[in-house]
Write a protein that holds these residues in place. Structure first.
Motif, PDB file in Angstrom:
ATOM      1  N   PHE A 116       1.179  -1.232  -0.274  1.00 16.81           N
ATOM      2  CA  PHE A 116       0.014   0.533   0.105  1.00 16.81           C
ATOM      3  C   PHE A 116       0.706   1.285  -0.033  1.00 16.81           C
ATOM      4  O   PHE A 116       0.595   2.360   0.041  1.00 16.81           O
ATOM      5  N   HIS A 117       1.982   1.514   1.352  1.00 18.32           N
ATOM      6  CA  HIS A 117       3.017   2.434   0.523  1.00 18.32           C
ATOM      7  C   HIS A 117       3.108   2.495  -0.211  1.00 18.32           C
ATOM      8  O   HIS A 117       3.657   3.867  -0.797  1.00 18.32           O
ATOM      9  N   GLU A 120       1.106   4.073  -3.070  1.00 13.03           N
ATOM     10  CA  GLU A 120       0.775   5.684  -2.495  1.00 13.03           C
ATOM     11  C   GLU A 120       1.800   6.409  -2.910  1.00 13.03           C
ATOM     12  O   GLU A 120       1.523   8.101  -3.357  1.00 13.03           O
ATOM     13  N   PRO A 123       2.419   6.752  -7.728  1.00 15.65           N
ATOM     14  CA  PRO A 123       0.463   6.491  -7.990  1.00 15.65           C
ATOM     15  C   PRO A 123       0.846   6.270  -9.590  1.00 15.65           C
ATOM     16  O   PRO A 123      -0.327   6.181 -10.459  1.00 15.65           O
ATOM     17  N   GLU A 127      -2.130   3.955 -10.808  1.00 17.35           N
ATOM     18  CA  GLU A 127      -3.470   4.531 -11.760  1.00 17.35           C
ATOM     19  C   GLU A 127      -3.204   3.338 -12.558  1.00 17.35           C
ATOM     20  O   GLU A 127      -4.445   3.149 -13.729  1.00 17.35           O
ATOM     21  N   HIS A 147     -12.758  -2.554   3.449  1.00 15.40           N
ATOM     22  CA  HIS A 147     -11.480  -1.420   4.019  1.00 15.40           C
ATOM     23  C   HIS A 147     -10.512  -1.934   2.888  1.00 15.40           C
ATOM     24  O   HIS A 147      -9.577  -1.217   2.269  1.00 15.40           O
ATOM     25  N   TYR A 150     -10.653  -0.450  -0.151  1.00 12.59           N
ATOM     26  CA  TYR A 150     -10.777   0.997  -0.358  1.00 12.59           C
ATOM     27  C   TYR A 150      -9.416   1.049  -0.001  1.00 12.59           C
ATOM     28  O   TYR A 150      -9.098   2.510  -0.434  1.00 12.59           O
ATOM     29  N   ARG A 151      -8.488   0.702   0.696  1.00 13.16           N
ATOM     30  CA  ARG A 151      -7.175   1.241   0.418  1.00 13.16           C
ATOM     31  C   ARG A 151      -7.098   0.823  -0.928  1.00 13.16           C
ATOM     32  O   ARG A 151      -6.172   1.946  -0.614  1.00 13.16           O
ATOM     33  N   LYS A 153      -8.069   1.568  -3.597  1.00 14.28           N
ATOM     34  CA  LYS A 153      -8.494   2.622  -4.497  1.00 14.28           C
ATOM     35  C   LYS A 153      -7.747   4.589  -4.031  1.00 14.28           C
ATOM     36  O   LYS A 153      -8.000   5.037  -5.007  1.00 14.28           O
ATOM     37  N   GLN A 154      -7.688   4.297  -2.527  1.00 16.33           N
ATOM     38  CA  GLN A 154      -7.307   5.284  -2.515  1.00 16.33           C
ATOM     39  C   GLN A 154      -5.809   5.572  -2.733  1.00 16.33           C
ATOM     40  O   GLN A 154      -5.313   7.260  -2.447  1.00 16.33           O
ATOM     41  N   ALA A 155      -5.080   4.013  -2.845  1.00 18.27           N
ATOM     42  CA  ALA A 155      -4.563   4.988  -3.252  1.00 18.27           C
ATOM     43  C   ALA A 155      -3.614   5.123  -4.888  1.00 18.27           C
ATOM     44  O   ALA A 155      -2.714   4.912  -5.495  1.00 18.27           O
ATOM     45  N   GLY A 156      -5.378   4.651  -5.446  1.00 24.98           N
ATOM     46  CA  GLY A 156      -4.829   5.565  -6.970  1.00 24.98           C
ATOM     47  C   GLY A 156      -4.945   4.029  -7.939  1.00 24.98           C
ATOM     48  O   GLY A 156      -5.079   4.272  -9.420  1.00 24.98           O
TER      49      GLY A 156
END
Length: 254
Positions: A116-117, A120, A123, A127, A147, A150-151, A153-156
């Motif tokens: 995840f990191h 993030e 990007p 994407e 969750h 969600y993580r 999608k939050q990362a792109g």
């Protein structure tokens, strides 16, 4: 002659897969999600683990993937392949890759934290990564899986629902991509009522996602039905054929 892979028990299969991971004998098998016109426009390349045993023989994913799931070892394999996909995206700035993960892997815990990191922090890579979830697994989607998505999608990353139509219930809100299960285009070969059913399913999917993909397009008749349903994206054996573009040009009014 007997197939040694079929004689191998689940523990043996799992051992072969993890030995391959240690020895870097796991690659990425890719299949394009292509424009219905069969031109060079590709939404992304769907990846699957391509594993060779110690003798260099390919292992059948239809055998080793279910074995890893039953032994609750699939998470290690999924993370390994996702890392490979990320490395390939980093090496090629125009590449877009997708990978389907098991619901056992969909837990946003410490073992995924580094991935995840990384996403993030990059990007431009995130994407271009699509993570696919099988639709039946989301019929009773649990909080941890929600969750996890969600993580991502939050990362792109893009989120895709695979095998749509089996239960037609989505646990992830607003997926980016919905992939119609291959059984529906196969059924459409047997009459207009099945073609109409496929078209209704496409319309339902289009209400929930920006891009809809019909899977299992394995012969020209399938492509005719896809065109009739108005879908842009397709995946299957026929659309990979070298002469598919020529066939489209001769048979479809696009």
């Amino acid at each position: 002659m007997t197939d040694p892979e079929n004689e191998m028990d689940e523990r043996g299969l799992a051992g072969e897969v993890f030995s391959a991971m240690i020895d870097s004998r796991v690659g990425l098998h890719r299949e394009p999600v292509r424009d219905v016109t069969c031109n060079d426009n590709v939404l992304y390349q769907q990846c699957a683990a391509a594993v060779s045993d110690s003798q260099g023989r390919p292992l059948n994913p239809a055998l080793f993937m279910p074995a890893l799931e039953r032994m609750s070892l699939i998470r290690l394999c999924d993370r390994y392949v996702v890392k490979q996909a990320i490395a390939a995206l980093q090496a090629s700035p125009t590449l877009r890759l997708g990978f389907g993960i098991s619901t056992q892997s969909a837990v946003a815990d410490v073992v995924w934290k580094a991935i995840f990191h990384l996403l993030e922090e990059t990007p431009d890579v995130a994407e271009r990564l699509v993570i696919e979830f099988p639709e039946p697994a989301w019929f009773d989607a649990h909080e941890q899986a929600q969750h996890f998505a969600y993580r991502l999608k939050q990362a792109g990353c893009k989120i895709a629902i695979d095998n749509f139509g089996i239960e037609t219930a989505i646990g992830i809100r607003a997926p980016d991509i919905i992939k119609i299960d291959a059984s529906f285009v196969a059924a459409a070969r047997h009459g207009e009522k099945h073609v109409a059913r496929l078209a209704r399913l496409v319309r339902l999917a289009a209400e929930q996602a920006d891009d809809v993909v019909i899977q299992g397009v394995d012969d020209p008749l399938d492509l005719l039905h896809v065109h009739e349903c108005g879908t842009k994206w397709v995946q299957g054996q026929f659309v990979k054929a070298p002469d598919a573009l020529e066939w489209v040009a001769s048979n479809l009014q696009l």
